[in-house]
Design a protein around this motif. Structure first.
Motif, short mmCIF file in Angstrom:
data_model
loop_
_atom_site.label_atom_id
_atom_site.label_comp_id
_atom_site.label_asym_id
_atom_site.label_seq_id
_atom_site.Cartn_x
_atom_site.Cartn_y
_atom_site.Cartn_z
N ASN A 189 0.85 -1.19 0.00
CA ASN A 189 0.00 0.00 0.00
C ASN A 189 0.88 1.24 0.00
OD1 ASN A 189 -2.37 -1.54 0.12
ND2 ASN A 189 -2.15 -1.75 2.32
N VAL A 190 0.58 2.19 -0.88
CA VAL A 190 1.38 3.40 -1.04
C VAL A 190 0.49 4.62 -1.02
CG1 VAL A 190 3.15 2.15 -2.35
CG2 VAL A 190 1.31 3.30 -3.57
N ARG A 191 1.08 5.78 -0.71
CA ARG A 191 0.32 7.03 -0.68
C ARG A 191 0.31 7.72 -2.04
NH1 ARG A 191 2.94 6.76 4.38
NH2 ARG A 191 4.83 7.55 3.45
N ASP A 192 1.41 7.64 -2.78
CA ASP A 192 1.56 8.35 -4.05
C ASP A 192 1.89 7.32 -5.13
OD1 ASP A 192 2.45 9.80 -6.27
OD2 ASP A 192 3.50 11.30 -5.05
N LEU A 193 0.86 6.83 -5.82
CA LEU A 193 1.04 5.75 -6.79
C LEU A 193 2.01 6.11 -7.91
CD1 LEU A 193 0.30 2.84 -7.57
CD2 LEU A 193 -1.58 3.82 -8.92
N PRO A 194 1.89 7.26 -8.59
CA PRO A 194 2.83 7.55 -9.68
C PRO A 194 4.29 7.57 -9.21
CG PRO A 194 0.94 9.02 -9.83
CD PRO A 194 0.83 8.28 -8.52
N SER A 195 4.55 8.17 -8.05
CA SER A 195 5.92 8.19 -7.53
C SER A 195 6.40 6.79 -7.17
CB SER A 195 6.02 9.09 -6.30
OG SER A 195 5.83 10.42 -6.66
N ALA A 196 5.52 5.99 -6.57
CA ALA A 196 5.89 4.62 -6.20
C ALA A 196 6.17 3.78 -7.44
CB ALA A 196 4.78 3.98 -5.37
N ILE A 197 5.36 3.95 -8.49
CA ILE A 197 5.61 3.21 -9.73
C ILE A 197 6.99 3.55 -10.27
CG2 ILE A 197 4.94 3.03 -12.17
CD1 ILE A 197 2.00 3.24 -11.21
N THR A 198 7.32 4.83 -10.33
CA THR A 198 8.64 5.24 -10.84
C THR A 198 9.75 4.66 -9.97
OG1 THR A 198 7.73 7.27 -11.76
CG2 THR A 198 10.11 7.24 -11.34
N TRP A 199 9.60 4.72 -8.65
CA TRP A 199 10.62 4.22 -7.73
C TRP A 199 10.85 2.74 -7.96
CZ3 TRP A 199 11.55 0.85 -3.72
CH2 TRP A 199 12.64 1.13 -2.89
N TYR A 200 9.77 1.96 -8.06
CA TYR A 200 9.90 0.51 -8.25
C TYR A 200 10.38 0.17 -9.66
CZ TYR A 200 8.15 -1.03 -3.75
OH TYR A 200 8.03 -1.30 -2.41
N GLU A 201 9.96 0.90 -10.67
CA GLU A 201 10.48 0.64 -12.02
C GLU A 201 11.99 0.86 -12.06
OE1 GLU A 201 6.66 1.57 -14.95
OE2 GLU A 201 8.07 3.20 -14.52
N ASP A 218 22.25 -12.35 -8.44
CA ASP A 218 23.47 -11.58 -8.18
C ASP A 218 23.13 -10.41 -7.26
OD1 ASP A 218 25.82 -10.13 -8.16
OD2 ASP A 218 26.02 -10.05 -10.35
N VAL A 219 23.15 -10.66 -5.95
CA VAL A 219 22.73 -9.64 -4.99
C VAL A 219 23.67 -8.44 -5.00
CG1 VAL A 219 23.91 -10.53 -2.93
CG2 VAL A 219 21.71 -9.35 -2.69
N ASP A 220 24.95 -8.66 -5.32
CA ASP A 220 25.88 -7.53 -5.40
C ASP A 220 25.48 -6.55 -6.50
OD1 ASP A 220 28.51 -8.10 -3.57
OD2 ASP A 220 27.56 -9.95 -4.22
N ALA A 221 25.02 -7.07 -7.63
CA ALA A 221 24.57 -6.21 -8.73
C ALA A 221 23.32 -5.44 -8.31
CB ALA A 221 24.29 -7.04 -9.98
N TRP A 222 22.42 -6.08 -7.57
CA TRP A 222 21.23 -5.38 -7.08
C TRP A 222 21.61 -4.31 -6.07
CZ3 TRP A 222 16.38 -5.33 -8.86
CH2 TRP A 222 16.05 -6.30 -9.82
N TRP A 223 22.58 -4.57 -5.22
CA TRP A 223 23.07 -3.58 -4.26
C TRP A 223 23.59 -2.35 -5.00
CZ3 TRP A 223 22.73 -2.04 0.51
CH2 TRP A 223 23.71 -1.24 1.09
N GLU A 224 24.28 -2.56 -6.11
CA GLU A 224 24.81 -1.45 -6.91
C GLU A 224 23.69 -0.61 -7.52
OE1 GLU A 224 27.97 -0.38 -7.23
OE2 GLU A 224 28.44 -1.88 -5.70
N ARG A 225 22.51 -1.17 -7.69
CA ARG A 225 21.38 -0.44 -8.27
C ARG A 225 20.74 0.53 -7.30
NH1 ARG A 225 17.97 -4.33 -12.13
NH2 ARG A 225 16.79 -2.40 -12.26
N THR A 226 21.01 0.37 -6.00
CA THR A 226 20.41 1.29 -5.04
C THR A 226 21.05 2.66 -5.16
OG1 THR A 226 21.92 0.67 -3.26
CG2 THR A 226 19.86 -0.58 -3.42
N SER A 227 20.28 3.68 -4.94
CA SER A 227 20.79 5.06 -5.04
C SER A 227 21.38 5.50 -3.70
CB SER A 227 19.68 6.01 -5.49
OG SER A 227 18.71 6.13 -4.48
N PRO A 228 22.18 6.55 -3.71
CA PRO A 228 22.77 7.03 -2.46
C PRO A 228 21.74 7.45 -1.40
CG PRO A 228 23.87 8.02 -4.34
CD PRO A 228 22.67 7.27 -4.87
N ASP A 229 20.54 7.84 -1.83
CA ASP A 229 19.53 8.26 -0.86
C ASP A 229 18.59 7.12 -0.43
OD1 ASP A 229 18.35 8.18 -3.36
OD2 ASP A 229 17.03 9.87 -2.98
N THR A 230 18.90 5.89 -0.81
CA THR A 230 18.08 4.75 -0.41
C THR A 230 18.14 4.56 1.11
OG1 THR A 230 18.45 3.62 -2.53
CG2 THR A 230 17.79 2.24 -0.67
#
Length: 122
Positions: free
Chosen positions: A15-27, A76-88
């Protein structure tokens, strides 16, 4: 209980408060485009197909209490870790666990926890 009586989890929703922002974040995080926007003219729901399971987002205003935890098994969890942004919002940094996995856990903008887990080889 026979094998045919065991339920299979095929769909979960955060459940999210702002669907468009959440969609972008998850995409951005998952690298998968959202599908199934419903209703088409003013969506309050969208989902991502992740293997045999759909991971969905539903807009609720005000959003109900959060605190859901979703674990994603990755190759490859290391590759997924690299996908996180500095503000995660990191709850658990990338680490090897004593029970044979390598993982990290983050929070989405609505406070839901997302674990990314890889079974350690051998």
């Amino acid at each position: 209980m026979s094998g045919s009586d065991v339920p299979r989890l095929t769909h979960v929703r955060a459940n999210v408060r702002d669907l468009p922002s959440a969609i972008t974040w998850y995409e951005d995080l998952l690298g998968v485009q959202a599908q199934g926007h419903w209703p088409p003219d003013a969506p309050t729901y969208a989902h991502f197909t992740l293997g045999p399971t759909q991971f969905a987002l539903g807009r609720y205003d005000p959003a109900p209490a959060v605190g859901a935890r979703f674990n994603f098994e990755v190759d490859d969890v290391d590759a997924w870790w690299e996908r996180t942004s500095p503000d995660t919002d990191v709850l658990e940094p990338l680490q090897n666990t004593p029970y044979g996995t390598r993982k990290f856990t983050i929070k989405d903008p609505d406070g839901n926890e997302l674990g990314f887990v890889q079974a350690k080889p051998g």
